[in-house]
Design an enzyme around this catalytic site. Structure first.
Site, PDB file in Angstrom:
ATOM      1  N   HIS A   1       0.703  -1.077  -0.147  1.00 44.29           N
ATOM      2  CA  HIS A   1       0.039  -0.080  -0.043  1.00 44.29           C
ATOM      3  C   HIS A   1       0.721   1.327  -0.028  1.00 44.29           C
ATOM      4  O   HIS A   1       2.259   1.212   0.192  1.00 44.29           O
ATOM      5  CB  HIS A   1      -0.963   0.192   1.225  1.00 44.29           C
ATOM      6  CG  HIS A   1      -0.357   0.022   2.549  1.00 44.29           C
ATOM      7  ND1 HIS A   1       0.050   1.411   3.091  1.00 44.29           N
ATOM      8  CD2 HIS A   1       0.111  -0.811   3.354  1.00 44.29           C
ATOM      9  CE1 HIS A   1       0.694   1.036   4.350  1.00 44.29           C
ATOM     10  NE2 HIS A   1       0.707  -0.106   4.433  1.00 44.29           N
TER      11      HIS A   1
ATOM     12  N   CYS B   1       2.983  -4.923   6.836  1.00 42.87           N
ATOM     13  CA  CYS B   1       2.555  -4.689   5.539  1.00 42.87           C
ATOM     14  C   CYS B   1       3.969  -4.007   4.601  1.00 42.87           C
ATOM     15  O   CYS B   1       4.882  -3.358   5.201  1.00 42.87           O
ATOM     16  CB  CYS B   1       1.501  -3.648   5.543  1.00 42.87           C
ATOM     17  SG  CYS B   1      -0.197  -4.312   5.933  1.00 42.87           S
TER      18      CYS B   1
END
Length: 283
Positions: free
Chosen positions: A193, A209
């Protein structure tokens, strides 16, 4: 085999930062600093405006997306190899896939012609990174975010104030785009992301992440076909494939922003939801 990398295709390089031609594997990060003086140049009148070079590379310029004006990425965050590049891929992932090296802090989008786009990334702190093969099963523009139960349990001081989630938009920790990683048909809750936490790119600092500059995640998002295999290298694989960049960067503490600061009612009331009909194409 020689590994060559160059600036983004069809993009002029900023002369003061990017060398012309290709970068060999041995010269990643080398900067070509060229200066010249014209002794006989005419005097510029004092009233004439002085041209100021932009403080960003062309691929990290300001960007209009979904009704938002995303700021440029300042040069201080894209020095040397900490920038998007195109080159010959010599890793072990198959064409048409994504290959992530959490130790060298790079993500490779491997093309069918043997080349790859390499993006600098921020990754999880030690022990918080997914590894092995998985699948990018979904992708979303300007997604909302809710901390996982594990985040709330292990770091309540960081995530407790966000247990009800953050809507998609400029305040979302997932940034402008997110790719959703699944394994065995189930969501892993790990994402690739965007982020506004610029110092984290090239370092370890997330809860697991994989983060990219917003300009980079938009570029990657526009070139990913679903489903797509993603490989996250093990330490052994990283040492075998890219020993020169092994353990690049440092481990950072989590960036803590209070819920009151991010989600105060006055600021949220003035927010605009993203206009998904006005997404930026490749730039």
């Amino acid at each position: 085999m020689t590994l060559e990398w160059c600036c983004p295709m069809n993009m002029p390089a900023t002369p003061s930062l990017a060398p012309s031609g290709h970068l060999t594997r041995r010269s990643f990060g080398a900067l070509l600093l060229a200066t010249s003086a014209a002794a006989c140049a005419p005097q510029v009148p004092e009233s004439a405006p002085v041209a100021v070079a932009p403080d960003w590379l062309p691929e990290y310029a300001p960007l209009r997306d979904a009704g938002y004006d995303l700021p440029a990425i300042p040069l201080q965050f894209t020095q040397g190899i900490n920038r998007r590049m195109e080159g010959i891929y010599t890793g072990e992932a198959p064409p048409g896939s994504i290959d992530v090296d959490p130790y060298a802090k790079f993500l490779y989008h491997v093309k069918l012609d043997g080349t790859a786009t390499r993006y600098p990334v921020g990754v999880g702190r030690q022990g918080r990174t997914l590894s092995g093969l998985a699948t990018i099963q979904d992708k979303r523009a300007w997604p909302g975010w809710t901390p996982t139960a594990n985040m709330l349990r292990t770091e309540p001081e960081v995530y407790g104030g966000f247990r009800n989630g953050v809507p998609g938009g400029l305040r979302s920790p997932l940034g402008a785009r997110a790719l959703y990683i699944h394994r065995n048909g189930r969501d892993t809750y790990y994402r690739v992301h965007g982020t506004n936490d610029l110092p984290s790119i090239g370092n370890s600092g997330s809860a697991g992440c994989i983060r990219l500059f917003n300009q980079d995640i938009i570029h990657l998002f526009n070139n990913v076909d679903l489903p797509m295999t993603i490989n996250i290298r093990s330490e052994v694989e990283s040492l075998r494939v890219d020993p020169e960049n092994y353990n690049r960067g440092v481990e950072l503490p989590p960036t803590i922003i209070s819920a009151d600061e991010l989600l105060n009612s006055e600021a949220v009331a003035s927010d605009r939801a993203p206009d998904l009909s006005q997404l930026a194409s490749n730039f």
